[in-house]
Write a protein that holds these residues in place. Structure first.
Motif, PDB file in Angstrom:
ATOM      1  N   THR A 114      63.938 -63.066  49.322  1.00 59.95           N
ATOM      2  CA  THR A 114      63.412 -63.637  48.087  1.00 59.95           C
ATOM      3  C   THR A 114      62.553 -62.590  47.397  1.00 59.95           C
ATOM      4  O   THR A 114      61.653 -62.018  48.003  1.00 59.95           O
ATOM      5  N   ILE A 115      62.861 -62.323  46.126  1.00 58.70           N
ATOM      6  CA  ILE A 115      62.092 -61.372  45.323  1.00 58.70           C
ATOM      7  C   ILE A 115      61.220 -62.155  44.355  1.00 58.70           C
ATOM      8  O   ILE A 115      61.708 -63.011  43.607  1.00 58.70           O
ATOM      9  N   VAL A 116      59.923 -61.885  44.383  1.00 58.14           N
ATOM     10  CA  VAL A 116      58.967 -62.528  43.477  1.00 58.14           C
ATOM     11  C   VAL A 116      58.487 -61.496  42.467  1.00 58.14           C
ATOM     12  O   VAL A 116      57.867 -60.500  42.841  1.00 58.14           O
ATOM     13  N   VAL A 117      58.778 -61.724  41.202  1.00 58.98           N
ATOM     14  CA  VAL A 117      58.363 -60.817  40.138  1.00 58.98           C
ATOM     15  C   VAL A 117      57.117 -61.409  39.482  1.00 58.98           C
ATOM     16  O   VAL A 117      57.145 -62.538  38.983  1.00 58.98           O
ATOM     17  N   SER A 118      56.031 -60.655  39.506  1.00 55.54           N
ATOM     18  CA  SER A 118      54.774 -61.143  38.934  1.00 55.54           C
ATOM     19  C   SER A 118      54.104 -60.012  38.169  1.00 55.54           C
ATOM     20  O   SER A 118      54.102 -58.870  38.622  1.00 55.54           O
TER      21      SER A 118
END
Length: 346
Positions: A114-118
């Motif tokens: 899972t990639i979380v872009v913030s």
């Protein structure tokens, strides 16, 4: 151009009908208790259909988490009709749990990444360290604050399957081929946190977010498989007719159409405003009166409470520290603003 003509030209993105599961699977409940120590999920208040009115319904965090997992499983099984999800909910509603728990589950169950872009480094570090403090170690982040050696070690951990939940900024994601970070890992879910920064209406607009939707669409084509996109924000104005609309511009910008929308109510019932007119005593200047009032309130608040004082200009903060805080010998008081160096911020 008239408003009617503009609406004709600017077609609204298609929204898909919501089909919420009754509850989430038992394994997710187990993860909730084992990872976070919570016994049960909270409810979110969302609008049923804003096109028809402001009636609301309550949706469990567990239902939303199950929905995200189901879409990721559909993608993993080769289905192409995978729903993207946009959630708007107020700060403090527990949005991070809604994507962290699916990421943990998908990593445990299927080895998916899972990639979380913030866009916010401080928020990334806070969430990663928060999970690590809870004992979950398969999470990491990459940012400009890390040395090249540290970043390379994080990328190795991601590529070799030691990390299932990977946080990074949009600027970093768009700077490299995805294999630079993920290697041959299969992506199960992409999360866009603080998704309102893709819209041009707010002052927080980030140019790199403008290209994120196109990047993610191209990524699916290059990888040859789908994955759900889960976007979350606490700041999204609903105005389908155009002016200052953030909900539909977010969907357009991230190319999430068709999209399942959960538009939450934004009222913060746990926040109040206490506004009082300041009384200036005889012989006081305005600044002295303000110092006296604030000092009294801070003395009050520092007794067992966390308190934040906001100032419009960074320069005013250091001046107040010197003129108010140090003479009053207040302990446990610190300042934070953009121009401080990394060590001071940490």
């Amino acid at each position: 151009m008239t408003e009617t003509q503009e609406e004709t030209v600017r077609r609204l993105p298609e929204l898909k009908e919501r089909h919420l599961p009754g509850d989430c699977r038992e394994a997710v409940h187990t993860l909730l208790k084992g990872t976070y120590g919570y016994e049960q999920f909270r409810d979110l208040e969302v609008y049923d259909d804003l096109f028809k009115g402001k009636e609301t319904l309550h949706v469990s965090q567990g239902q939303l988490i199950e929905s995200v997992i189901v879409e990721a499983e559909k993608a993993r099984n080769g289905e192409t009709d995978v729903d993207n999800i946009l959630l708007t909910a107020p700060t403090g509603a527990g949005k991070s749990l809604l994507f962290q728990l699916p990421g943990i589950y998908l990593g445990n169950e299927y080895g998916l990444l899972t990639i979380v872009v913030s866009p916010l480094k401080a928020l990334i570090v806070d969430q990663v360290e928060g999970l690590q403090d809870l004992g979950y170690t398969r999470v990491a982040y990459a940012s400009s604050d890390l040395s090249p050696e540290q970043k390379n070690e994080v990328y190795r951990q991601v590529r070799e399957g030691e990390v299932d939940l990977f946080y990074l900024s949009p600027e970093l994601l768009l700077s490299y081929d995805i294999k630079h970070f993920a290697g041959e890992r299969r992506i199960g879910l992409v999360v866009v946190d603080e998704a309102h920064t893709v819209t041009t209406w707010g002052k927080e607009f980030r140019v790199d977010y403008w290209f994120l939707g196109r990047y993610l669409q191209g990524l699916k084509k290059n990888l040859g498989y789908a994955f759900p996109l889960f976007a979350l924000t606490a700041t999204a104005v609903w105005n389908p007719k155009g002016g200052n609309d953030m909900v539909f511009e977010t969907i357009r910008s991230l190319q999430m159409e068709p999209c399942v929308l959960y538009a939450g109510t934004v009222k913060r019932r746990n926040i109040g405003f206490d506004i009082r007119q300041m009384e200036i005593e005889e012989g006081e200047t305005y600044d002295k009166a303000k110092q006296r009032v604030v000092a009294g309130r801070v003395d009050d608040f520092l007794d067992g409470h966390k308190t934040i004082l906001y100032y419009p200009f960074a320069g005013g903060i250091d001046m107040r520290l010197k003129t108010w805080v140090q003479p009053a010998d207040w302990r446990l008081v610190a300042s934070y603003y953009g121009k401080k160096d990394k060590e001071q911020k940490a």
